[in-house]
Design a protein around this motif. Structure first.
Motif, PDB file in Angstrom:
ATOM      1  N   ALA A 100       1.058  -1.446   0.089  1.00  0.00           N
ATOM      2  CA  ALA A 100       0.272  -0.088  -0.192  1.00  0.00           C
ATOM      3  C   ALA A 100       1.059   0.968   0.238  1.00  0.00           C
ATOM      4  N   THR A 101       0.886   2.373  -0.814  1.00  0.00           N
ATOM      5  CA  THR A 101       1.171   3.872  -0.376  1.00  0.00           C
ATOM      6  C   THR A 101       0.102   4.256  -1.112  1.00  0.00           C
ATOM      7  N   GLN A 102       0.078   6.120  -1.234  1.00  0.00           N
ATOM      8  CA  GLN A 102      -0.479   6.590  -1.454  1.00  0.00           C
ATOM      9  C   GLN A 102      -0.835   6.425  -3.268  1.00  0.00           C
ATOM     10  N   GLU A 103      -0.383   6.204  -3.573  1.00  0.00           N
ATOM     11  CA  GLU A 103       0.004   5.957  -4.718  1.00  0.00           C
ATOM     12  C   GLU A 103      -1.606   4.833  -5.039  1.00  0.00           C
ATOM     13  N   ALA A 104      -0.935   3.433  -4.647  1.00  0.00           N
ATOM     14  CA  ALA A 104      -2.223   2.557  -4.508  1.00  0.00           C
ATOM     15  C   ALA A 104      -2.413   2.377  -3.134  1.00  0.00           C
ATOM     16  N   ARG A 105      -3.919   2.373  -2.874  1.00  0.00           N
ATOM     17  CA  ARG A 105      -3.761   2.846  -1.690  1.00  0.00           C
ATOM     18  C   ARG A 105      -5.362   1.028  -1.810  1.00  0.00           C
ATOM     19  N   VAL A 106      -4.684   0.975  -0.163  1.00  0.00           N
ATOM     20  CA  VAL A 106      -5.859  -0.340  -0.063  1.00  0.00           C
ATOM     21  C   VAL A 106      -6.903   0.180   1.019  1.00  0.00           C
ATOM     22  N   SER A 107      -8.107  -0.411   0.178  1.00  0.00           N
ATOM     23  CA  SER A 107      -9.703  -0.859   1.006  1.00  0.00           C
ATOM     24  C   SER A 107      -9.764  -1.947   1.345  1.00  0.00           C
ATOM     25  N   LEU A 108      -9.820  -2.084   2.406  1.00  0.00           N
ATOM     26  CA  LEU A 108     -10.648  -3.282   3.610  1.00  0.00           C
ATOM     27  C   LEU A 108     -11.948  -3.086   4.085  1.00  0.00           C
ATOM     28  N   GLU A 109     -12.052  -3.962   3.887  1.00  0.00           N
ATOM     29  CA  GLU A 109     -13.981  -4.372   4.700  1.00  0.00           C
ATOM     30  C   GLU A 109     -13.927  -4.779   6.119  1.00  0.00           C
ATOM     31  N   VAL A 110     -14.207  -3.823   6.421  1.00  0.00           N
ATOM     32  CA  VAL A 110     -14.739  -3.173   8.726  1.00  0.00           C
ATOM     33  C   VAL A 110     -15.459  -4.423   8.592  1.00  0.00           C
ATOM     34  N   VAL A 111     -15.120  -5.123   8.899  1.00  0.00           N
ATOM     35  CA  VAL A 111     -16.204  -6.632   9.441  1.00  0.00           C
ATOM     36  C   VAL A 111     -16.738  -6.142  10.718  1.00  0.00           C
TER      37      VAL A 111
ATOM     38  N   ALA B 101     -10.526  -6.130   7.978  1.00  0.00           N
ATOM     39  CA  ALA B 101      -9.922  -4.919   8.978  1.00  0.00           C
ATOM     40  C   ALA B 101     -11.366  -5.256   9.837  1.00  0.00           C
ATOM     41  N   SER B 102     -10.884  -4.833  11.896  1.00  0.00           N
ATOM     42  CA  SER B 102     -12.001  -4.240  12.815  1.00  0.00           C
ATOM     43  C   SER B 102     -11.278  -2.920  13.025  1.00  0.00           C
ATOM     44  N   ARG B 103     -12.499  -2.297  13.240  1.00  0.00           N
ATOM     45  CA  ARG B 103     -12.253  -1.016  14.161  1.00  0.00           C
ATOM     46  C   ARG B 103     -12.144  -1.431  15.473  1.00  0.00           C
ATOM     47  N   ILE B 104     -10.824  -0.765  15.965  1.00  0.00           N
ATOM     48  CA  ILE B 104     -10.915  -1.122  17.473  1.00  0.00           C
ATOM     49  C   ILE B 104     -10.420   0.494  17.988  1.00  0.00           C
ATOM     50  N   MET B 105     -10.723   0.704  19.262  1.00  0.00           N
ATOM     51  CA  MET B 105     -10.416   1.419  20.169  1.00  0.00           C
ATOM     52  C   MET B 105      -8.774   1.151  20.873  1.00  0.00           C
ATOM     53  N   THR B 106      -8.409   2.527  21.839  1.00  0.00           N
ATOM     54  CA  THR B 106      -7.744   1.691  22.509  1.00  0.00           C
ATOM     55  C   THR B 106      -7.352   1.244  23.636  1.00  0.00           C
ATOM     56  N   GLY B 107      -7.168  -0.154  24.159  1.00  0.00           N
ATOM     57  CA  GLY B 107      -6.932  -0.821  24.834  1.00  0.00           C
ATOM     58  C   GLY B 107      -8.473  -1.644  24.524  1.00  0.00           C
ATOM     59  N   GLY B 108      -8.739  -1.791  23.023  1.00  0.00           N
ATOM     60  CA  GLY B 108      -9.809  -2.939  22.512  1.00  0.00           C
ATOM     61  C   GLY B 108      -9.034  -4.203  22.397  1.00  0.00           C
ATOM     62  N   MET B 109      -9.249  -5.548  22.077  1.00  0.00           N
ATOM     63  CA  MET B 109      -9.611  -6.795  22.219  1.00  0.00           C
ATOM     64  C   MET B 109      -9.167  -7.147  20.910  1.00  0.00           C
ATOM     65  N   MET B 110      -7.527  -7.646  20.451  1.00  0.00           N
ATOM     66  CA  MET B 110      -7.567  -7.258  19.114  1.00  0.00           C
ATOM     67  C   MET B 110      -7.982  -8.586  18.941  1.00  0.00           C
ATOM     68  N   PRO B 111      -8.842  -9.184  17.456  1.00  0.00           N
ATOM     69  CA  PRO B 111      -9.316 -10.186  16.783  1.00  0.00           C
ATOM     70  C   PRO B 111      -8.157 -10.734  16.199  1.00  0.00           C
TER      71      PRO B 111
END
Lengths: 423, 423
Positions: free
Chosen positions: A79-90, A108-118
């Motif tokens: 991924a670069t600014q020229e070749a962006r990557v889109s991920l599905e947020v599950v 990908a999953s949206r995650i907050m500080t302190g959130g549990m990694m999937p």
């Protein structure tokens, strides 16, 4: 007329110990008080009775250190600014929510500080580094990212701060901010601490008025008892104010015995000098009192005395405020540390420092001078807070250390390297 | 699904202040709490509300600093071991007894340490320096002395320690051992002190369990509230545990308003970062809340926020333990000092010291690193207590200062002179 009696035998014939020898003798008699359990909220300033072993790793789960998206680093490798990557947020993973989805390729999953990694995710892209965050209006929420991220970035692994079974706190530690946080994290709603020593405080001297009394000729108000009470609190113990020793030896002994029964340690001030009338010398020469020491090769506080009676320890301090203060810090404070299950001396208690003012005196005895520490441009200076007379209390106010001056044939120049003891 | 909402306007557009500027803005809003009177015995650790002026000189009478004989120096001018001088002992003056006889030529009074000097006498011969003390069997008690003594030796003049009307204690001083002694000597059975600030503590974060709860997936126990309570006590204030901010803005606001009514200052932890879900950002953007600052150019703790609502001040600290700790010491501790009538910063709070370990990082922001002070051979060293990650609480345990590292293009070598802040 008791003043006219000849000095009793032994009054002049005291054997002076060195301060460290006297400290050792006193400390050997002390032992830690029993443990008691208190709620964590009341444990501040107390002393841990036992070491704390981590009951689980901390963090207890793999967690995100940032707000962003939990992703697979592999997906962003090119991924670069020229070749962006889109991920599905599950899924969205605020703090406290366990993941229900694992992250597969392109996800990908949206995650907050302190959130549990999937499961499946191995790194976190910070929110600020995403090109367009997902919005709830999207039919299929998607996040677009224009850079690669190494594996493990912004992820705290299980146990990376504390491993299960590690000793995280040591018995004898005073409970402050960090200790409170760790005790809470490890689930200690109650904490085992040492019981606070009950320290009786008795004053001698018929010149003493109570603080509430008006001045009278030849009299002063009792300042040692409130001063000792403050130092006892500073040590983490509870003062018990026992009043004044009467001028009559059997009555004094009865009061001292009552104090010893009620308290774990008894302090007296005054009445220990050569030539005093005072009853303390009589009381301490009783055959059922075991004298530990009654003279120390130091100034001030040379008549500082310690004894054991009825199985309890008594420290008789000088009545001069400055000497009482020094005697407390050299002998009583280390004894209380042992009763609290601490090491007798705080770490770093003694240090080398430059003398901030000339010390002009020839000095036949080891001397402990009330002083203030000052840190200047990376160097440590200790400067006496005033005249060193043992009677002075004004020099106690700003003292945070005692300068130890060994016996000397000449004075010391300003800037000489000396040993000091932190209070 | 709140996580999917776009960032609200202003979330990213915070204006970062320098730490000293933010400190200044917060401190300007604080004022000392009212005075209250407490018994001297309960005044330890409190802060004096007003300066103390000596109501009388101290000592209040001319007194002996030694056990011995009050004499006229003139009478002993020619005394030697070969030409001893005998003086008639006219009176005995233990502590607390006012003299009834003045000392004429050839006379002396027996006197004890702290005893009131009789008229006519101008010096004291120590007991140990007399050849034969008087005994009560003598028809006419006599003391024999074999040396001369200068005028004024072992005598403390009226007011030699404290002059009447002198300022002996300053408003804003914390009451310790020396202060207690002086307050007692000056007859203060009660002391005017500042009321202890009541400091509310609220936590945010749905990942938080109470310390008494068993672990659950994605959850950790709340360690910031007990840590903050310990620091509040260390500052001389009273923590008020208010529990957890609910996830709903109006309910959160109601709880915060109740906390502000009950307390003098409100602390929250967590929920202030960019991108958080948390309600604190919503609550603080309400039009009746005056924001003082919400971003500081520092690490850790950059989102530390302060605001005024209902006329009371609220400091919203980061939820990361390390950042919460640093934010407390940089902003809350000085604010509490002002509420206690102290100067915002302790004397000597910042000092220069040698860095005890390499600091390898390039550093875009001013950084405050938890560290321990060590005094070695007259020099001061400060060494980080561990990894500097803001999430860590184990590095708080032994920290007694914060090293301030300014923005740097290169790391710092061990031994570099740095600025540190005492905690």
């Amino acid at each position: 007329m008791p003043s006219q009696t000849p000095e009793r035998p032994g009054r002049f014939r005291r054997t002076a110990l060195q301060p460290d020898e006297a400290q050792r003798i006193l400390i050997e008699r002390m032992s830690p008080l029993p443990e008691e359990r208190v709620p964590l909220a009341e444990a501040w300033g107390r002393t841990l009775a036992r070491s704390l072993t981590a009951p689980h790793p901390f963090p207890p789960f793999r967690r995100s250190a940032m707000d962003g998206y939990a992703v697979r680093a592999e997906d962003l490798r090119h991924a670069t600014q020229e070749a962006r990557v889109s991920l599905e947020v599950v899924e969205s993973l605020p703090g406290g929510v366990a993941p229900t989805r694992s992250i597969g390729p392109g996800q990908a999953s949206r995650i907050m500080t302190g959130g549990m990694m999937p499961e499946g995710a191995d790194t976190v892209v910070m929110l600020e580094m995403t090109v367009s965050p997902a919005t709830e209006d999207d039919a299929l929420p998607v996040v677009t990212i224009g850079r690669s991220v190494p594996i493990g970035v912004n992820v705290a692994d299980v146990g990376c701060e504390i491993q299960e079974g590690a000793e995280v706190l040591r018995a004898g530690q005073r409970i402050g901010a960090g200790e409170s946080a760790i005790l809470a994290s490890c689930g200690n709603a109650e904490v085992g601490v040492r019981r606070r020593p009950r320290v009786g405080i008795l004053s001698t001297g018929s010149e003493l008025l109570d603080v509430s009394e008006p001045l009278e000729p030849a009299k002063i108000r009792n300042s040692n008892a409130p001063m000792l009470a403050a130092m006892v609190r500073e040590s983490g113990a509870d003062p018990v104010m026992l009043g004044q020793v009467p001028d009559d030896a059997p009555a004094a002994r009865a009061l001292i015995d009552a104090g010893l029964r009620e308290c774990d340690l008894l302090l007296t001030s005054g009445g220990v000098s050569v030539g005093d009338y005072d009853v303390m010398v009589d009381v301490l020469s009783s055959p059922d009192v075991e004298l530990l020491f009654n003279k120390i090769a130091m100034r001030p506080g040379s008549p500082t005395t310690a004894a054991v009676a009825n199985g309890k320890t008594l420290v008789a301090l000088s009545g001069n405020p400055g000497a009482c203060f020094v005697g407390y810090h050299l002998f009583v404070a280390p004894a209380l540390r042992v009763m609290l299950g601490q090491t007798p001396y705080a770490e770093n208690r003694s240090f080398q420092a430059y003398l901030g003012a000339e010390f002009p005196k020839v000095n036949a005895y080891r001397r402990y001078i009330r002083a203030a520490t000052d840190l200047k441009d990376g160097t440590v200076w200790v400067t006496p807070t005033g005249d060193d007379k043992s009677s002075l209390m004004t020099t106690i106010v700003n003292a945070d250390c005692l300068i130890e001056i060994p016996p000397l044939k000449e004075g010391l120049a300003k800037g000489h390297l000396v040993t000091a003891w932190r209070l």
